[in-house]
Design a protein around this motif. Structure first.
Motif, PDB file in Angstrom:
ATOM      1  N   THR A  81     -27.467 -26.296  40.085  1.00 53.74           N
ATOM      2  CA  THR A  81     -26.818 -27.569  39.742  1.00 53.74           C
ATOM      3  C   THR A  81     -25.703 -27.981  40.690  1.00 53.74           C
ATOM      4  O   THR A  81     -25.446 -29.177  40.870  1.00 53.74           O
ATOM      5  CB  THR A  81     -26.260 -27.520  38.306  1.00 53.74           C
ATOM      6  OG1 THR A  81     -25.321 -26.439  38.196  1.00 53.74           O
ATOM      7  CG2 THR A  81     -27.395 -27.307  37.303  1.00 53.74           C
ATOM      8  N   HIS A  82     -25.028 -26.991  41.292  1.00 58.16           N
ATOM      9  CA  HIS A  82     -23.912 -27.309  42.209  1.00 58.16           C
ATOM     10  C   HIS A  82     -23.991 -26.405  43.442  1.00 58.16           C
ATOM     11  O   HIS A  82     -23.101 -25.571  43.674  1.00 58.16           O
ATOM     12  CB  HIS A  82     -22.568 -27.125  41.508  1.00 58.16           C
ATOM     13  CG  HIS A  82     -22.348 -28.086  40.379  1.00 58.16           C
ATOM     14  ND1 HIS A  82     -22.086 -29.424  40.576  1.00 58.16           N
ATOM     15  CD2 HIS A  82     -22.382 -27.889  39.027  1.00 58.16           C
ATOM     16  CE1 HIS A  82     -21.942 -30.021  39.404  1.00 58.16           C
ATOM     17  NE2 HIS A  82     -22.134 -29.118  38.455  1.00 58.16           N
ATOM     18  N   PRO A  83     -25.019 -26.572  44.245  1.00 54.32           N
ATOM     19  CA  PRO A  83     -25.155 -25.700  45.423  1.00 54.32           C
ATOM     20  C   PRO A  83     -23.985 -25.803  46.376  1.00 54.32           C
ATOM     21  O   PRO A  83     -23.686 -24.857  47.112  1.00 54.32           O
ATOM     22  CB  PRO A  83     -26.454 -26.194  46.079  1.00 54.32           C
ATOM     23  CG  PRO A  83     -26.676 -27.566  45.546  1.00 54.32           C
ATOM     24  CD  PRO A  83     -26.120 -27.553  44.159  1.00 54.32           C
ATOM     25  N   GLU A  84     -23.275 -26.937  46.350  1.00 54.16           N
ATOM     26  CA  GLU A  84     -22.123 -27.100  47.244  1.00 54.16           C
ATOM     27  C   GLU A  84     -20.979 -26.156  46.878  1.00 54.16           C
ATOM     28  O   GLU A  84     -20.090 -25.911  47.705  1.00 54.16           O
ATOM     29  CB  GLU A  84     -21.634 -28.559  47.211  1.00 54.16           C
ATOM     30  CG  GLU A  84     -20.993 -29.005  45.915  1.00 54.16           C
ATOM     31  CD  GLU A  84     -21.987 -29.416  44.840  1.00 54.16           C
ATOM     32  OE1 GLU A  84     -21.547 -29.892  43.769  1.00 54.16           O
ATOM     33  OE2 GLU A  84     -23.215 -29.257  45.067  1.00 54.16           O
ATOM     34  N   ASP A  85     -21.022 -25.606  45.656  1.00 54.59           N
ATOM     35  CA  ASP A  85     -19.960 -24.687  45.227  1.00 54.59           C
ATOM     36  C   ASP A  85     -20.327 -23.220  45.420  1.00 54.59           C
ATOM     37  O   ASP A  85     -19.593 -22.338  44.984  1.00 54.59           O
ATOM     38  CB  ASP A  85     -19.638 -24.925  43.744  1.00 54.59           C
ATOM     39  CG  ASP A  85     -19.015 -26.297  43.500  1.00 54.59           C
ATOM     40  OD1 ASP A  85     -18.415 -26.845  44.448  1.00 54.59           O
ATOM     41  OD2 ASP A  85     -19.146 -26.825  42.379  1.00 54.59           O
ATOM     42  N   GLY A 108     -24.022 -22.337  50.528  1.00 55.68           N
ATOM     43  CA  GLY A 108     -24.045 -23.666  49.919  1.00 55.68           C
ATOM     44  C   GLY A 108     -24.221 -24.779  50.919  1.00 55.68           C
ATOM     45  O   GLY A 108     -25.037 -24.698  51.831  1.00 55.68           O
ATOM     46  N   GLY A 109     -23.456 -25.828  50.753  1.00 53.92           N
ATOM     47  CA  GLY A 109     -23.534 -26.945  51.674  1.00 53.92           C
ATOM     48  C   GLY A 109     -23.815 -28.247  50.959  1.00 53.92           C
ATOM     49  O   GLY A 109     -24.687 -28.316  50.089  1.00 53.92           O
ATOM     50  N   ILE A 117     -31.051 -26.016  46.303  1.00 61.47           N
ATOM     51  CA  ILE A 117     -31.460 -24.637  46.047  1.00 61.47           C
ATOM     52  C   ILE A 117     -32.549 -24.708  44.991  1.00 61.47           C
ATOM     53  O   ILE A 117     -32.293 -25.107  43.856  1.00 61.47           O
ATOM     54  CB  ILE A 117     -30.271 -23.772  45.583  1.00 61.47           C
ATOM     55  CG1 ILE A 117     -29.224 -23.712  46.715  1.00 61.47           C
ATOM     56  CG2 ILE A 117     -30.742 -22.368  45.214  1.00 61.47           C
ATOM     57  CD1 ILE A 117     -28.004 -22.863  46.401  1.00 61.47           C
ATOM     58  N   PRO A 118     -33.780 -24.388  45.349  1.00 62.67           N
ATOM     59  CA  PRO A 118     -34.929 -24.713  44.498  1.00 62.67           C
ATOM     60  C   PRO A 118     -35.095 -23.766  43.312  1.00 62.67           C
ATOM     61  O   PRO A 118     -34.387 -22.772  43.163  1.00 62.67           O
ATOM     62  CB  PRO A 118     -36.108 -24.579  45.463  1.00 62.67           C
ATOM     63  CG  PRO A 118     -35.659 -23.574  46.470  1.00 62.67           C
ATOM     64  CD  PRO A 118     -34.180 -23.793  46.628  1.00 62.67           C
ATOM     65  N   TYR A 168     -29.608 -21.368  49.927  1.00 54.74           N
ATOM     66  CA  TYR A 168     -29.631 -20.230  49.006  1.00 54.74           C
ATOM     67  C   TYR A 168     -28.197 -19.899  48.644  1.00 54.74           C
ATOM     68  O   TYR A 168     -27.242 -20.479  49.175  1.00 54.74           O
ATOM     69  CB  TYR A 168     -30.301 -19.014  49.658  1.00 54.74           C
ATOM     70  CG  TYR A 168     -29.448 -18.371  50.728  1.00 54.74           C
ATOM     71  CD1 TYR A 168     -28.627 -17.281  50.437  1.00 54.74           C
ATOM     72  CD2 TYR A 168     -29.426 -18.882  52.030  1.00 54.74           C
ATOM     73  CE1 TYR A 168     -27.815 -16.715  51.421  1.00 54.74           C
ATOM     74  CE2 TYR A 168     -28.623 -18.323  53.011  1.00 54.74           C
ATOM     75  CZ  TYR A 168     -27.819 -17.243  52.699  1.00 54.74           C
ATOM     76  OH  TYR A 168     -27.013 -16.679  53.657  1.00 54.74           O
ATOM     77  N   SER A 169     -28.042 -18.950  47.731  1.00 58.44           N
ATOM     78  CA  SER A 169     -26.708 -18.479  47.375  1.00 58.44           C
ATOM     79  C   SER A 169     -26.749 -16.977  47.167  1.00 58.44           C
ATOM     80  O   SER A 169     -27.730 -16.441  46.641  1.00 58.44           O
ATOM     81  CB  SER A 169     -26.223 -19.154  46.085  1.00 58.44           C
ATOM     82  OG  SER A 169     -25.000 -18.570  45.640  1.00 58.44           O
ATOM     83  N   SER A 170     -25.691 -16.293  47.610  1.00 59.70           N
ATOM     84  CA  SER A 170     -25.521 -14.882  47.259  1.00 59.70           C
ATOM     85  C   SER A 170     -24.054 -14.625  46.970  1.00 59.70           C
ATOM     86  O   SER A 170     -23.170 -15.275  47.547  1.00 59.70           O
ATOM     87  CB  SER A 170     -26.028 -13.953  48.369  1.00 59.70           C
ATOM     88  OG  SER A 170     -25.257 -14.045  49.540  1.00 59.70           O
ATOM     89  N   MET A 171     -23.802 -13.698  46.045  1.00 58.02           N
ATOM     90  CA  MET A 171     -22.433 -13.354  45.677  1.00 58.02           C
ATOM     91  C   MET A 171     -22.416 -11.989  45.005  1.00 58.02           C
ATOM     92  O   MET A 171     -23.431 -11.552  44.449  1.00 58.02           O
ATOM     93  CB  MET A 171     -21.845 -14.402  44.735  1.00 58.02           C
ATOM     94  CG  MET A 171     -22.521 -14.479  43.381  1.00 58.02           C
ATOM     95  SD  MET A 171     -21.637 -15.561  42.204  1.00 58.02           S
ATOM     96  CE  MET A 171     -21.690 -17.125  43.027  1.00 58.02           C
TER      97      MET A 171
END
Length: 412
Positions: free
Chosen positions: A282-286, A290-291, A296-297, A374-377
């Motif tokens: 919902t908020h890939p920019e965060d 991100g960006g 992010i599918p 994508y996202s990783s954390m």
């Protein structure tokens, strides 16, 4: 027969069918990750099949597809075949009808074997038809002596064979059908699928045809339900660690989208991972990296399914899986430092998953800076591994194969 509805029907040629398979379907089969995330044995590798009674009581809402898919292994339809004679004034000024009810279920086969079993893969499906009485009215209802033939059709799209145990169908009188009977059609698939397909997938259209031998003036002489989509394969890599059982070929119905649900509700065993996925969707920019303007599918809203990547199949898939993991972990180091695990308490969680073609290496394999990110954390190790376990058990349970598409939805 009741009015039937068909949205995005399965095509009748192999080339069209291969393009149709990954498209969005009208139905979804939803699975809760929580039931796979907990430790301890999962009862069996295959989902529970639909029963005739279950199908008989299923409510088909207005606008629903023709076939209801309880899951990938089960399809079902119920309704009436109405044998009709129009009014013929001035002698008979009322319509005549003599009908019967049908319940039709199809159950695909999952040939699960113990891990040390080396038997040949089996590809089968069974359709069961049960009949009962229906409305009968008017001055000239169709005679109960009329012959009715019920036939399950299985048409191969790729040169393989779909052998039917009752290929000529089953013929009964209308009276016998209204009195109620049940019969089954066993389908056995053989032959080689599309060249180069690691899973030897083969494709079929299945349907029900009712042929009515009626006196003049009665109709319809024949009616068929629209096609359903059956797919068979000889894959061997889906493996359930708990049951020590492995798929060795299966047949499933593919006119239904697979959806895996993760819950972010308090107390969920995968809450931290669900929160991460929700943020990414919902908020890939965060997220990191991100960006703005990136997608992010995986969610329905994105219109972009995830597709499974099976490193065990090799031929570059293992390299892509490793690249997904490497890039995701490098991202955790970049933003959270070398000790992002905090002494082993955290894992580097990634979304989309490393076992998808949309993972962290997507851009590397697709020509550079696409709109996909994508996202990783770092996340709690226990929850991250519970979520990963759920994904792998679900792959086996729902028979998700290489390049099969699915959605990930977040609840709570």
């Amino acid at each position: 027969m009741d009015t039937v509805r068909q949205t995005n029907p399965p095509p009748s040629t192999l080339a069209e069918r291969l393009r149709w398979e990954p498209t969005a379907k009208q139905e979804t089969y939803d699975a809760d990750a929580a039931k796979f995330a907990v430790s301890g044995p999962v009862p069996h590798i295959a989902v529970d099949p639909v029963t005739v009674d279950e199908c008989d009581h299923h409510k088909f809402p207005s606008g629903a597809p023709v076939w209801w898919h309880k899951n990938h292994y089960s399809t079902c339809w119920s309704g009436y075949d109405n044998l009709f004679k129009p009014a013929s004034c001035p002698i008979f000024c009322d319509d005549s009808i003599n009908s019967f009810r049908l319940v039709v279920i199809g159950v695909g086969d999952v040939n699960t074997v113990l891990n040390n079993d080396t038997s040949s893969p089996v590809r089968k499906a069974r359709f069961t038809v049960r009949t009962s009485t229906g409305p009968k009215s008017g001055p000239e209802p169709a005679p109960d002596s009329s012959l009715i033939r019920l036939r399950i059709n299985c048409v191969a799209l790729d040169g393989t064979t779909c052998q039917n145990s009752q290929s000529a169908g089953v013929t009964k009188t209308l009276g016998e059908i209204r009195a109620g009977f049940e019969t089954s059609f066993d389908l056995t698939v053989s032959g080689t699928g599309t060249p180069g397909d690691a899973d030897n997938k083969t494709y079929y259209n299945t349907s029900l045809t009712i042929t009515n031998t009626l006196p003049p003036g009665y109709e319809p002489p024949e009616v068929s339900l629209p096609n359903d989509a059956l797919r068979c394969d000889t894959s061997t890599y889906n493996y359930n660690l708990d049951t020590q059982r492995r798929d060795r070929g299966a047949c499933i119905f593919t006119d239904v989208d697979a959806v895996l649900h993760y819950s972010k509700a308090p107390g969920s065993p995968v809450k931290a991972v669900a929160d991460h996925i929700a943020l990414a969707q919902t908020h890939p920019e965060d997220t990191k990296p991100g960006g703005v303007g990136k997608t992010i599918p995986g969610s329905h809203a994105s219109g972009f399914k995830l597709s499974r990547l099976v490193p065990e199949l090799g031929v570059g898939r293992d390299d892509r899986y490793a690249a997904n993991r490497f890039i995701a972990q490098a991202n955790c180091i970049r933003f959270w430092g070398l000790d992002y695990t905090q002494g082993g308490k955290l894992d580097c969680d990634e979304y989309p998953f490393a076992s998808t073609y949309e993972g962290a290496a997507y851009n590397l394999w697709n020509g550079g800076n696409t709109a996909v990110s994508y996202s990783s954390m770092p996340l709690d190790k226990g929850e991250n591994r519970a979520a990963g376990r759920a994904l792998n058990v679900w792959y086996a349970t729902d028979h998700i194969l290489e390049k099969d598409g699915y959605y990930v939805d977040i609840d709570g």
